[in-house]
Design a protein around this motif. Structure first.
Motif, PDB file in Angstrom:
ATOM      1  N   THR B  83      -5.504  -4.455  10.381  1.00  0.00           N
ATOM      2  CA  THR B  83      -4.127  -4.394   9.503  1.00  0.00           C
ATOM      3  C   THR B  83      -3.423  -5.642   9.336  1.00  0.00           C
ATOM      4  O   THR B  83      -2.464  -5.974   8.862  1.00  0.00           O
ATOM      5  CB  THR B  83      -3.048  -3.632  10.442  1.00  0.00           C
ATOM      6  N   GLN B  88      -3.989  -5.954   4.577  1.00  0.00           N
ATOM      7  CA  GLN B  88      -2.667  -5.394   4.372  1.00  0.00           C
ATOM      8  C   GLN B  88      -2.446  -5.523   2.706  1.00  0.00           C
ATOM      9  O   GLN B  88      -2.033  -4.674   1.993  1.00  0.00           O
ATOM     10  CB  GLN B  88      -1.809  -6.087   4.963  1.00  0.00           C
ATOM     11  N   LEU B  89      -2.608  -6.753   2.214  1.00  0.00           N
ATOM     12  CA  LEU B  89      -2.520  -6.912   0.870  1.00  0.00           C
ATOM     13  C   LEU B  89      -3.510  -6.018  -0.053  1.00  0.00           C
ATOM     14  O   LEU B  89      -3.075  -5.680  -1.107  1.00  0.00           O
ATOM     15  CB  LEU B  89      -2.710  -8.236   0.505  1.00  0.00           C
ATOM     16  N   GLN B  90      -4.405  -5.704   0.737  1.00  0.00           N
ATOM     17  CA  GLN B  90      -5.474  -4.964  -0.130  1.00  0.00           C
ATOM     18  C   GLN B  90      -5.312  -3.545   0.232  1.00  0.00           C
ATOM     19  O   GLN B  90      -6.453  -2.538  -0.038  1.00  0.00           O
ATOM     20  CB  GLN B  90      -6.757  -5.678  -0.072  1.00  0.00           C
ATOM     21  N   GLY B  91      -4.298  -3.032   0.862  1.00  0.00           N
ATOM     22  CA  GLY B  91      -4.214  -1.497   1.067  1.00  0.00           C
ATOM     23  C   GLY B  91      -4.444  -0.966   2.552  1.00  0.00           C
ATOM     24  O   GLY B  91      -4.402   0.019   2.764  1.00  0.00           O
ATOM     25  N   ASP B  93      -2.067  -0.781   4.929  1.00  0.00           N
ATOM     26  CA  ASP B  93      -0.952   0.293   5.319  1.00  0.00           C
ATOM     27  C   ASP B  93      -1.278   1.515   5.100  1.00  0.00           C
ATOM     28  O   ASP B  93      -1.031   2.549   5.625  1.00  0.00           O
ATOM     29  CB  ASP B  93       0.133  -0.618   4.898  1.00  0.00           C
ATOM     30  N   ARG B  94      -1.692   1.704   3.702  1.00  0.00           N
ATOM     31  CA  ARG B  94      -2.135   3.076   3.267  1.00  0.00           C
ATOM     32  C   ARG B  94      -3.205   3.775   3.895  1.00  0.00           C
ATOM     33  O   ARG B  94      -3.035   5.215   4.369  1.00  0.00           O
ATOM     34  CB  ARG B  94      -2.515   2.985   1.825  1.00  0.00           C
TER      35      ARG B  94
END
Lengths: 432, 157
Positions: B83, B88-91, B93-94
């Motif tokens: 994470t 995180q910038l690339q997704g 969190d989703r």
């Protein structure tokens, strides 16, 4: 394309071939020729070091220290055992170049390590491989066996009478082991806690013996330099910044990935190669050299060239060449919270300023992010940072401070907005 | 305590180092023990220490320092999601939300049937391919999407 001067690439030229990681591809394109020549001619170590110095090859792991100079520190006439260690403990957020070298050009690293081992009079070489890339640890060990079977490694290499072997050492999850003395402790089967310096590894390294530690990309560049000369390598880049460099581009670009380009290439060119900022968005900020490098505002970055000296002049560092791109949707408080947590998690706990300071900084950024920030928090962050830097055994403390201080300096308004309004100024967190 | 196969794998690691430096194989030996037994109990750590001729406390220090060792039982499938910032910038969190919703557990938890454990990881050195995760420490799965995560989970026994 091959291991020659025409490709413009030093390490990842094999990607133009059908079977990039194979021994066949490497040998068919000039691989192991430099080693053969050195062993056949019994090239003196001084001449090899001289070429590396001329090349202006600077350490690719982050510090950018001149490789030839580092090699010259090694007491080659010391009669006891000496070691070469390769640092593939690649765990700095944003950095993923060495993994590609292990996958796509494992033999050039092996040849580079053998030549370095010969030059430094090393008894053996060890490659410390990041814990999370077990598949590459296994595949690189298979490449080592291929090299042994082909006579490039082991007893009486290529009939020269010289014995040398190389082994892979697998990490198991500790960013700090990328620090060279922590790495040595880890190879010795201990906790990876950095040692006091001096003594430096060149006099007291692995098992207390003289040791040289170089980054993967650094060592993989050596065969090229020995085949075509230090001057040719220097001319690939710019003065004091010889050669090409692999830039790992991640974050908000259309084509994240590794791009091997000459040092001194404009950032704008690299951004274009990586497909530009993701569609429909604008560049906001760039971390140019891995998460420890101070953040640089996008508009400043667009005017910079990518080399050690230019990035350093702009107040940041080229580091490992890991370029993290952020677009306008990113809340800088949220982004910093994640980085601050990383350093807190990875501090080895040995020095109080780092152990306590990284946790303290993270808790402050976390409370700002969650709407509980206090007006005095921003100055407090800078004050804590100033009390970590220069007060720890290794550079992790300073690495943790770089992002905190630079994020607050360049994006202070966003942090103040967060404290005052208890929410983001720019919308939706990290743009996803 | 360990199978002949694991012991011979440990012996191969020991052979990489000078004869008087068997402790250098401690990290690999603990990994190999964990591969066979699923996690590292104090007894396992002590066994490894004795096998390598090092003090048990020194092996315990190694096991507790590096974060890929499991000092308590985990599910049959340990999923460690990176994470960190690039992922995180690339997704990532989703993907984290999707994994937690789908499995009904949070990070550092194991499903009631013992099939899955979810962990949050630090940088794995493959950021350009994020979001990404490790399956049982050794298999990396990259460019995760909610759909690819579903397929991955279904394929895990």
């Amino acid at each position: 394309m091959s291991l020659n001067t025409a490709t413009g690439k030093v390490c990842l030229w094999t990607l133009d071939h059908a079977n990039p990681g194979s021994l066949e591809t490497y040998v068919a394109n000039g691989g192991y020729e430099a080693l053969k020549k050195i062993l056949a001619e019994k090239t003196p170590a001084e001449r090899i070091i001289e070429q590396v110095k001329i090349s202006a090859l600077r350490g690719r792991g982050g510090a950018g220290f001149p490789t030839g100079l580092k090699w010259s520190f090694m007491p080659r006439s010391f009669p006891g055992d000496k070691y070469l260690v390769c640092n593939t403990d690649e765990g700095e957020p944003g950095t993923f170049k060495d993994r590609d070298i292990l996958i796509y050009n494992p033999h050039q690293l092996i040849e580079g390590m053998i030549i370095a081992g010969y030059t430094l009079g090393a008894k053996a070489g060890y490659n410390y491989i990041h814990g999370e890339i077990y598949e590459q640890y296994e595949s690189w060990q298979a490449a080592l066996q291929e090299a042994r079977d082909a006579g490039f490694l082991g007893k009486n290499i290529l009939g020269s009478g010289w014995d040398h072997d190389i082994h892979a050492h697998h990490g198991y999850g500790a960013y700090i082991c990328g620090e060279e003395t922590a790495l040595l402790e880890s190879i010795e089967g201990k906790k990876g806690q950095p040692r006091f310096k001096p003594p430096f590894p060149a006099s007291y390294g692995l098992y207390g013996k003289p040791t040289t530690i170089n980054n993967t990309e650094t060592l993989a560049s050596i065969p090229w330099i020995m085949r075509f000369g230090g001057q040719a390598f220097l001319e690939l880049g710019k003065p004091n910044n010889g050669g090409t460099k692999i830039f790992s581009v991640s974050g908000h670009v259309n084509k994240p990935g590794n791009y091997e380009i000459p040092l001194g290439t404009p950032f704008a060119t690299l951004l274009e190669m990586a497909g530009g900022v993701r569609d429909g968005h604008q560049l906001k900020a760039v971390i140019p050299g891995g998460s420890s490098a101070p953040v640089v505002p996008g508009e400043v970055m667009m005017d910079l060239t990518l080399d050690f000296d230019a990035i350093s002049k702009a107040g940041s560092m080229l580091g490992s060449g890991a370029v993290i791109v952020m677009d306008e949707t990113v809340c800088m408080v949220r982004a910093l919270e994640r980085l601050a947590y990383f350093y807190f998690e990875e501090s080895c706990g040995q020095c109080t300023p780092c152990r306590e300071g990284t946790g303290w900084m993270h808790r402050i950024v976390q409370r700002i992010e969650h709407g509980q920030g206090r007006p005095e928090d921003l100055d407090e962050l800078v004050r804590i940072g100033n009390n970590i830097g220069g007060r720890t055994i290794c550079a992790l403390g300073e690495a943790a401070v770089g992002p905190v201080v630079s994020f607050v300096r360049h994006y202070r308004k966003e942090f103040e907005y967060h404290i005052e309004h208890k929410r983001c100024m720019v919308g939706n967190g990290v743009g996803n | 305590m360990l199978s002949p196969d694991s012991l011979s794998r440990i012996d191969r690691e020991v052979a990489k180092y000078p004869a008087d430096q068997k402790q250098s194989a401690a990290m690999s030996a603990l990994r190999i023990a964990q591969e066979e037994l699923g996690w590292l109990s104090k007894d396992t750590i002590e066994f490894v220490a004795n096998y390598l001729g090092m003090p048990p406390i020194a092996a315990y220090e190694v096991a507790t320092f590096y974060n890929m060792y499991d000092l308590a039982p985990v599910g049959r499938n340990k999923i460690t999601l990176c994470t960190n910032l690039s992922c995180q910038l690339q997704g990532a969190d989703r993907i984290a939300v999707h994994l937690q919703d789908r499995l009904g557990i949070g990070f550092n938890e194991t499903t009631a049937d013992g099939r899955y454990t979810l962990k949050e990881g630090e940088c794995m050195g493959a950021c350009g391919h994020g979001p990404l995760c490790l399956h049982n420490n050794h298999m990396m799965h990259v460019q995760l999407t909610p759909d690819s995560v579903d397929k991955l989970l279904d394929d895990m026994k």
